[in-house]
Design a protein around this motif. Structure first.
Motif, PDB file in Angstrom:
ATOM      1  N   ARG A 165     -64.502 -69.858 103.035  1.00  0.00           N
ATOM      2  CA  ARG A 165     -65.468 -70.676 102.422  1.00  0.00           C
ATOM      3  C   ARG A 165     -65.406 -72.093 102.830  1.00  0.00           C
ATOM      4  N   VAL A 166     -64.684 -72.229 103.965  1.00  0.00           N
ATOM      5  CA  VAL A 166     -64.444 -73.483 104.421  1.00  0.00           C
ATOM      6  C   VAL A 166     -65.635 -73.636 105.723  1.00  0.00           C
ATOM      7  N   ASP A 167     -66.338 -74.958 105.618  1.00  0.00           N
ATOM      8  CA  ASP A 167     -67.186 -75.125 106.623  1.00  0.00           C
ATOM      9  C   ASP A 167     -66.352 -75.798 107.779  1.00  0.00           C
ATOM     10  N   ALA A 168     -65.965 -75.121 108.723  1.00  0.00           N
ATOM     11  CA  ALA A 168     -64.997 -75.592 109.888  1.00  0.00           C
ATOM     12  C   ALA A 168     -65.742 -76.731 110.712  1.00  0.00           C
ATOM     13  N   SER A 169     -66.932 -76.809 110.682  1.00  0.00           N
ATOM     14  CA  SER A 169     -67.646 -77.766 111.392  1.00  0.00           C
ATOM     15  C   SER A 169     -67.643 -79.301 111.103  1.00  0.00           C
ATOM     16  N   LYS A 170     -66.974 -79.383 109.656  1.00  0.00           N
ATOM     17  CA  LYS A 170     -66.945 -80.527 109.050  1.00  0.00           C
ATOM     18  C   LYS A 170     -65.502 -80.999 109.089  1.00  0.00           C
ATOM     19  N   MET A 171     -64.617 -80.357 109.771  1.00  0.00           N
ATOM     20  CA  MET A 171     -63.207 -80.608 109.735  1.00  0.00           C
ATOM     21  C   MET A 171     -62.829 -81.640 110.984  1.00  0.00           C
ATOM     22  N   PRO A 172     -62.398 -83.067 110.915  1.00  0.00           N
ATOM     23  CA  PRO A 172     -62.300 -83.696 111.893  1.00  0.00           C
ATOM     24  C   PRO A 172     -60.914 -83.675 112.853  1.00  0.00           C
ATOM     25  N   PRO A 173     -60.932 -83.991 114.095  1.00  0.00           N
ATOM     26  CA  PRO A 173     -59.984 -83.703 114.929  1.00  0.00           C
ATOM     27  C   PRO A 173     -58.398 -84.296 114.551  1.00  0.00           C
ATOM     28  N   LYS A 174     -57.665 -83.398 114.742  1.00  0.00           N
ATOM     29  CA  LYS A 174     -56.242 -83.943 114.380  1.00  0.00           C
ATOM     30  C   LYS A 174     -55.201 -84.002 115.743  1.00  0.00           C
ATOM     31  N   ILE A 175     -54.396 -84.878 115.906  1.00  0.00           N
ATOM     32  CA  ILE A 175     -53.318 -85.192 116.723  1.00  0.00           C
ATOM     33  C   ILE A 175     -52.203 -85.013 116.097  1.00  0.00           C
ATOM     34  N   ALA A 176     -51.170 -84.137 116.393  1.00  0.00           N
ATOM     35  CA  ALA A 176     -49.810 -83.807 115.915  1.00  0.00           C
ATOM     36  C   ALA A 176     -48.604 -84.507 116.704  1.00  0.00           C
ATOM     37  N   VAL A 177     -47.817 -85.244 116.006  1.00  0.00           N
ATOM     38  CA  VAL A 177     -46.729 -85.959 116.638  1.00  0.00           C
ATOM     39  C   VAL A 177     -45.537 -85.419 115.901  1.00  0.00           C
ATOM     40  N   PRO A 178     -44.803 -84.469 116.125  1.00  0.00           N
ATOM     41  CA  PRO A 178     -43.729 -84.123 115.260  1.00  0.00           C
ATOM     42  C   PRO A 178     -42.335 -84.993 115.666  1.00  0.00           C
ATOM     43  N   THR A 179     -41.938 -85.347 114.548  1.00  0.00           N
ATOM     44  CA  THR A 179     -40.608 -86.032 114.584  1.00  0.00           C
ATOM     45  C   THR A 179     -39.356 -85.244 114.251  1.00  0.00           C
ATOM     46  N   THR A 180     -39.481 -83.948 113.912  1.00  0.00           N
ATOM     47  CA  THR A 180     -38.279 -83.158 113.801  1.00  0.00           C
ATOM     48  C   THR A 180     -38.488 -81.865 114.285  1.00  0.00           C
ATOM     49  N   ALA A 181     -37.363 -81.402 114.430  1.00  0.00           N
ATOM     50  CA  ALA A 181     -37.450 -79.944 115.294  1.00  0.00           C
ATOM     51  C   ALA A 181     -37.218 -78.882 114.099  1.00  0.00           C
ATOM     52  N   GLY A 182     -38.296 -78.337 113.475  1.00  0.00           N
ATOM     53  CA  GLY A 182     -37.860 -77.459 112.285  1.00  0.00           C
ATOM     54  C   GLY A 182     -39.172 -76.568 112.052  1.00  0.00           C
ATOM     55  N   THR A 183     -40.046 -76.823 111.254  1.00  0.00           N
ATOM     56  CA  THR A 183     -41.308 -76.339 110.580  1.00  0.00           C
ATOM     57  C   THR A 183     -42.273 -75.887 111.630  1.00  0.00           C
ATOM     58  N   GLY A 184     -42.345 -76.558 112.863  1.00  0.00           N
ATOM     59  CA  GLY A 184     -43.315 -76.226 113.882  1.00  0.00           C
ATOM     60  C   GLY A 184     -44.771 -76.184 113.338  1.00  0.00           C
ATOM     61  N   SER A 185     -44.967 -76.999 112.127  1.00  0.00           N
ATOM     62  CA  SER A 185     -46.190 -77.284 111.760  1.00  0.00           C
ATOM     63  C   SER A 185     -47.200 -77.766 112.658  1.00  0.00           C
ATOM     64  N   GLU A 186     -46.923 -78.455 113.693  1.00  0.00           N
ATOM     65  CA  GLU A 186     -47.698 -79.048 114.647  1.00  0.00           C
ATOM     66  C   GLU A 186     -48.446 -77.939 115.365  1.00  0.00           C
ATOM     67  N   VAL A 187     -48.133 -76.679 115.522  1.00  0.00           N
ATOM     68  CA  VAL A 187     -48.846 -75.492 116.049  1.00  0.00           C
ATOM     69  C   VAL A 187     -49.234 -74.591 115.088  1.00  0.00           C
ATOM     70  N   GLY A 188     -49.206 -74.884 113.963  1.00  0.00           N
ATOM     71  CA  GLY A 188     -49.575 -73.993 112.766  1.00  0.00           C
ATOM     72  C   GLY A 188     -51.045 -74.046 112.220  1.00  0.00           C
ATOM     73  N   ARG A 189     -51.511 -73.021 111.716  1.00  0.00           N
ATOM     74  CA  ARG A 189     -52.756 -72.953 110.996  1.00  0.00           C
ATOM     75  C   ARG A 189     -52.921 -72.889 109.584  1.00  0.00           C
ATOM     76  N   ALA A 190     -51.562 -73.278 108.990  1.00  0.00           N
ATOM     77  CA  ALA A 190     -51.567 -73.238 107.566  1.00  0.00           C
ATOM     78  C   ALA A 190     -50.409 -74.471 107.070  1.00  0.00           C
ATOM     79  N   SER A 191     -50.720 -74.803 105.881  1.00  0.00           N
ATOM     80  CA  SER A 191     -49.633 -75.759 105.188  1.00  0.00           C
ATOM     81  C   SER A 191     -49.193 -75.148 103.809  1.00  0.00           C
ATOM     82  N   VAL A 192     -47.930 -75.667 103.629  1.00  0.00           N
ATOM     83  CA  VAL A 192     -47.266 -75.278 102.397  1.00  0.00           C
ATOM     84  C   VAL A 192     -47.531 -76.537 101.466  1.00  0.00           C
ATOM     85  N   ILE A 193     -48.187 -76.351  99.978  1.00  0.00           N
ATOM     86  CA  ILE A 193     -48.265 -77.461  99.138  1.00  0.00           C
ATOM     87  C   ILE A 193     -47.855 -76.950  97.823  1.00  0.00           C
ATOM     88  N   VAL A 194     -47.135 -77.740  97.043  1.00  0.00           N
ATOM     89  CA  VAL A 194     -46.773 -77.424  95.789  1.00  0.00           C
ATOM     90  C   VAL A 194     -47.993 -77.651  94.691  1.00  0.00           C
TER      91      VAL A 194
END
Length: 394
Positions: free
Chosen positions: A134-163
């Motif tokens: 359902r996402v219009d991917a063309s509208k997603m802006p660019p992102k630069i990730a700067v990890p400050t912990t060595a755990g989740t690896g979210s910097e190279v992930g295609r998903a997020s965990v939200i409550v």
């Protein structure tokens, strides 16, 4: 402090720069991606650190860069955090994001990118069925990730965990949530407190471990997971005891990235139990993973014993009898050395009565599909109780 240095540029699974001082490349990286008005997404703890002010200054150069900081991110981020971030992005008239922090800030930042020009709420894009289409991917802006912990690896992930509003953790997914660039500077992790170093490190280990144990044919993921666990074995206790050990911090950043890369193969019961527990109690995700690991190992024993023989060889763990017992014993000893809890008794807000309520959520969690042995609600309820009582029997 170690003087050994590891510096590298990779393009897998996304463009990635690692090494001391690489954070200085951030302004030029923004320019290369066409970002002139970045929204910096971080958390309240990061904002107060000395090096963060330099990042903010470097992205506020009157000639061509103007940044705004959004730091209203909770340790277990919610849909409200994402909505507030989207508002901040629009008010700044931003054209891209710089995500600075641990998994929470990175997860929120990726969801802000998803939602700034797409309809509905972030939970409309939960990783269920074909929601991501359902996402219009063309509208997603660019992102630069700067990890400050060595755990989740979210910097190279295609998903997020939200409550969500029911205090349930939901996995939000789209392939374009993967950041366009990662800048991993180990110096930014020097100030990570020992408790968080331990918990995030065990989170990275759980990612590698469950990916390696997940069924299915994926030799690349298996190889990456094995090397990630080797790096963690050789470096986590070192950086726990010596926070400014440069080589150790670099290797831990790399191991976290490897864990998130490997778990494209799948995760499993450790994460399926940790997600609802975190949503209900706000316990740190890495701490929850560390608690559940040995109990889930026992549950999966028949399916993973052969793999534990291989893992024991890779980790060079002496095997008096068999690989499974050797790996289990080593893992429990590592957890003890890191002063991480052995049972759920340490988790504020958890009680035996919650086990039955959380069990269906664990069964429904998308990570459950990667577990080597299927688990039903009764199995999950029993594992919550075992983890509460410290019962490692089969």
């Amino acid at each position: 402090m170690s003087t050994n240095e590891s510096v590298g540029n990779f393009n897998y699974p996304t463009p990635y720069r690692i090494g001391r001082g690489r954070i200085r490349e951030l302004p030029d990286a923004c320019r290369a991606l066409g970002i002139k008005r970045p929204l910096i997404v971080t958390d309240p703890g990061i904002v107060s650190l000395p090096w963060f002010a330099e990042i903010e200054r470097n992205l506020s150069r009157p000639a061509d860069l103007s940044c705004k900081v959004f730091s209203k991110v909770q340790p277990n981020p919610t849909g409200d955090d994402v909505r507030a971030g989207v508002t901040a992005y629009r008010m700044h008239i931003a054209d891209g994001l710089v995500l600075v922090g641990g998994g929470s800030a990175l997860d929120v930042g990726k969801c802000i990118a998803l939602m700034v020009d797409n309809k509905g709420t972030v939970f409309d894009y939960e990783d269920v069925g074909d929601n991501w289409t359902r996402v219009d991917a063309s509208k997603m802006p660019p992102k630069i990730a700067v990890p400050t912990t060595a755990g989740t690896g979210s910097e190279v992930g295609r998903a997020s965990v939200i409550v969500n509003e029911q205090h349930q953790k939901k996995v939000i997914f789209h392939p374009r949530m993967l950041p366009e660039l990662v800048i991993a500077d180990p110096v930014l992790t020097f100030g990570l407190p020992p408790k968080l170093t331990a918990a995030t490190g065990m989170d990275a280990f759980a990612h590698c471990f469950e990916a390696f144990c997940a069924p299915g044919y994926h030799p690349m993921a298996d190889g990456i997971a094995l090397e990630g666990m080797r790096l963690i074995k050789n470096n986590l206790l070192t950086v726990y005891e010596q926070p400014q050990h440069l080589e150790g911090r670099t290797n831990m950043l790399m191991a976290a990235t490897m864990g998130a890369t490997a778990f494209q193969k799948g995760l499993g019961l450790v994460h399926a139990l940790s997600h609802p527990l975190g949503g209900a109690t706000n316990v740190h995700h890495g701490t929850a993973n560390a608690i559940f690991l040995p109990y889930v190992m026992m549950f999966n024993r028949k399916a993973i014993s052969e793999k534990m023989d291989q893992l024991a060889r890779v980790l060079e763990i002496p095997t008096a009898s068999n690989g499974f017992d050797a790996v289990l014993g080593w893992m429990i000893e590592l957890r003890r050395a890191l002063d991480l809890p052995h049972t759920l008794e340490s988790v504020d807000g958890f009680s035996e009565s919650m086990a039955a309520r959380l069990a269906p959520l664990a069964v429904a969690d998308p990570t459950m599909g990667g577990n080597p042995i299927p688990a039903n609600e009764r199995d999950c309820e029993r594992l919550f109780i075992k983890a509460l009582e410290g019962d490692l029997s089969a």
